[in-house]
Structure formats: structure tokens, C-alpha cells
Design an enzyme around this catalytic site. Structure first.
Site, short mmCIF file in Angstrom:
data_model
loop_
_atom_site.label_atom_id
_atom_site.label_comp_id
_atom_site.label_asym_id
_atom_site.label_seq_id
_atom_site.Cartn_x
_atom_site.Cartn_y
_atom_site.Cartn_z
N HIS A 101 -22.28 -13.46 -7.24
CA HIS A 101 -20.98 -14.27 -7.12
C HIS A 101 -21.20 -15.19 -6.09
CE1 HIS A 101 -19.43 -11.64 -10.08
NE2 HIS A 101 -19.76 -10.48 -9.19
N GLU A 138 -15.75 -9.13 -3.26
CA GLU A 138 -17.02 -8.66 -3.74
C GLU A 138 -18.11 -9.76 -3.22
OE1 GLU A 138 -20.09 -7.65 -7.55
OE2 GLU A 138 -17.92 -8.32 -7.92
N HIS A 193 -24.45 -6.20 -5.86
CA HIS A 193 -23.14 -6.31 -6.55
C HIS A 193 -22.26 -5.00 -6.07
CE1 HIS A 193 -23.47 -9.65 -9.50
NE2 HIS A 193 -24.61 -9.13 -9.31
N GLU A 275 -25.08 -1.87 -8.23
CA GLU A 275 -23.68 -1.83 -8.03
C GLU A 275 -23.48 -0.93 -6.94
OE1 GLU A 275 -21.66 -3.65 -9.49
OE2 GLU A 275 -22.31 -4.63 -11.40
#
Length: 311
Positions: A101, A138, A193, A275
Site C-alpha cells: 500500500h 498498515e 503486509h 502477512e
């Protein structure tokens, strides 16, 4: 709330054998989590944001804090280190870090919702990512861990590139993220992430590319090497951070294979997504918002990458 983001001292990465890594992956206990796309890519078609990034007004600023200073010398996402690198076990190797992101995505929802080609179909350019209940984004987490990881890898002699450093209004889109790694001829690419799942879902997991062939996607040459990279990272992540493999994805192995992520489908070099934890679970959130834990996460990623590249 303020977050302690000061980067602790670095240490040298240590390799781990494949067998030891796989054994460590099988640890079971509560930990972190994950599973959305914020990847990167490499289609030749025009991307939303590629032109906008060059003509848009000033880059959105990321709220300053001691932790987000991260560390590292390379603020140019398209280039390597600005300073001479030390000689080390990773001298001559190129690693691309893909911070999931972009803090500016939230202000450019129209652009990031435009579809791009992921080889086997079309998917949104990017997403805003998730956040903890008290607003720790995040995108901020991934940049901080990526900066810490870059510093550790550069200390080992690696040439490190970031797909972005919050130095553009939004994106890059998932196809462009993959292309950055491809064009760099990276020896390894890691997309950082954190997940946004239900409370009680905890534990980290590493997403591996499935065998995909169609359109502009062909992962046949990277499936095996990416699985090796992912297993080594998972083993180190469990051991170094104290977090356990996900209790809701991957059957407690810490590994998950997917065919719907453009950043993996379009990659031609070994690549995985990590993740690191579930931001929506309060216990995981307490870890993710801790600077000392983020340093452990970066060290785990560095050790897994080093072990893979030296193996």
C-alpha cells in the site's frame, strides 16, 4: 496515540537451512495473520497513477514519528543505495522490498480502484490497506518494517530497492510493483503486509505464488524458488518474533499458496508476500505497534532472505 518507532541497533543476519526453516514453520501457537492484496506487478499496459505520480501535486506526507524514520540510505524507490555498500555475504545480490500500500492511497480511491491487467484477469490497481482499531495504518507499518529490513540487508552487502517510499501520490499499482522487481532482475522480492481479519485470528503467514500460466502471467519458473524463499522466511519469523503461524490461514504451516495476486502472478523473479500479523486483533495489534517487535520482524525477514540467497 504515539508509537515508539525508534529503530534498535542492527545485527548481522544469520542463515538457516531449509530443513530447519521448515521445522520452525510447523510451530503452533497464537501469533499474527493475513491475506489481502497490495502487491506489485509488471504489465506493459498503461497504469493508473504512473502519469499522475509525475504531475500530481506534492507527495502526501506520512505522519512523522521516531519509528517511521526506520533507517537506510535509499529514499529513491527506483534506485539502489546512495552510499557505497559494505562487502558482505550478499554482495552482488539484488533484493526488492515492496511495502504494501501507500499512505496516499486513501486520498486517491478513484485511481486505485481502476482495474489493471494481472495476466489472468483484471484487478484493482491497489487498495488502502487496513489499520489497527486505534488508527495505526498498515501502510505506515509496512514502510517502517521495510526501512528496517533495507538497513539489515545493506549491512550484508545487498543492493536494495523499494517499490515506493511514500514518494508518490498513490500506488504503484500491483502490475507496476511486479515489474519493478522483474526489471531489477532481483534475486528475491518480498512484499511486506499486515492483515485485517477477525478478532481471534492471529499468526503470520507467507503467501507463495501458485502455478499460473495465462495472458501475461507465467509463474512456472519461480514457483519452486519462491516456495524455498517463503519457507525460510516463515521458519525465521516464528523463531525470531515469537509469533506463531496463522491459526486461520495455511493450516498452521505459516504458508499459503494463491493464484489471485497480480504481484505474484506477474513476477518473473522469486517473490513472496508476508502477512506479519492481524491488525484487527488486539493482541496482534500490540505487537505490530511495537518498534522492538517490528525490528524483530525485519530481522526475521532479513535472515530468511539471507538464508535463501546463500543456500
Amino acid at each position: 496515540m504515539p508509537y515508539d518507532d525508534s529503530p534498535p541497533p542492527t545485527r548481522r543476519a544469520r542463515p538457516l537451512s531449509v530443513a530447519a526453516a521448515l521445522a520452525a514453520v510447523c510451530l503452533t501457537a497464537a501469533g499474527c495473520g493475513g491475506g489481502q492484496e497490495a502487491d506489485g506487478a509488471g504489465a506493459a499496459s498503461p497504469r493508473p497513477g504512473a502519469d499522475a505520480a509525475s504531475r500530481a501535486a506534492p507527495t502526501p506526507s506520512v505522519p512523522a514519528s521516531p519509528s517511521d524514520s526506520g533507517s537506510g540510505s535509499d529514499s529513491d524507490s527506483g534506485s539502489g543505495s546512495a552510499k557505497p555498500l559494505p562487502k558482505g555475504p550478499l554482495t552482488g545480490r539484488t533484493v526488492v522490498i515492496d511495502p504494501g500500500h501507500n499512505p496516499g492511497n486513501r486520498d486517491h480511491t478513484r485511481e486505485i480502484n481502476e482495474k489493471v491487467d494481472i495476466g489472468t484477469g483484471r484487478k484493482e490497481c491497489d487498495t488502502t490497506g487496513t489499520s489497527t482499531d486505534d488508527g495505526y495504518a498498515e501502510a505506515r507499518f509496512t514502510l517502517d518494517v521495510s526501512h528496517r529490513l533495507r538497513t539489515l540487508l545493506e549491512a550484508e552487502g545487498a543492493l536494495v530497492r523499494l517499490t515506493h517510499d511514500a514518494d508518490r501520490p498513490f500506488g504503484p499499482c500491483i502490475d507496476e510493483r511486479a515489474r519493478i522487481g522483474n526489471e531489477a532482475k532481483a534475486d528475491a522480492v518480498v512484499s511486506v503486509h499486515a492483515d485485517g481479519s477477525a478478532v481471534g485470528n492471529r499468526g503470520f503467514h507467507v503467501i507463495l505464488p501458485a502455478g499460473v500460466k495465462g495472458g501475461g502471467a507465467d509463474t512456472s519458473k519461480i514457483v519452486k524458488s519462491s516456495a524455498d524463499l517463503g519457507a525460510r522466511i516463515a521458519g525465521h519469523f516464528a523463531r525470531t518474533t515469537g509469533s506463531a503461524p496463522s491459526n486461520y490461514v495455511g493450516g498452521n504451516t505459516g504458508l499459503d499458496t494463491r493464484n489471485d495476486l497480480g504481484g505474484l502472478n506477474l513476477s518473473t523473479v522469486p517473490k513472496v508476500f508476508v502477512e506479519c500479523g492481524n491488525m484487527r486483533d488486539p493482541k496482534d495489534a500490540a505487537l505490530l505497534t511495537s518498534a522492538s517487535w517490528r525490528q524483530k520482524a525485519a530481522q526475521a525477514l532479513a535472515d530468511g532472505i539471507t538464508g535463501y540467497l546463500k543456500g
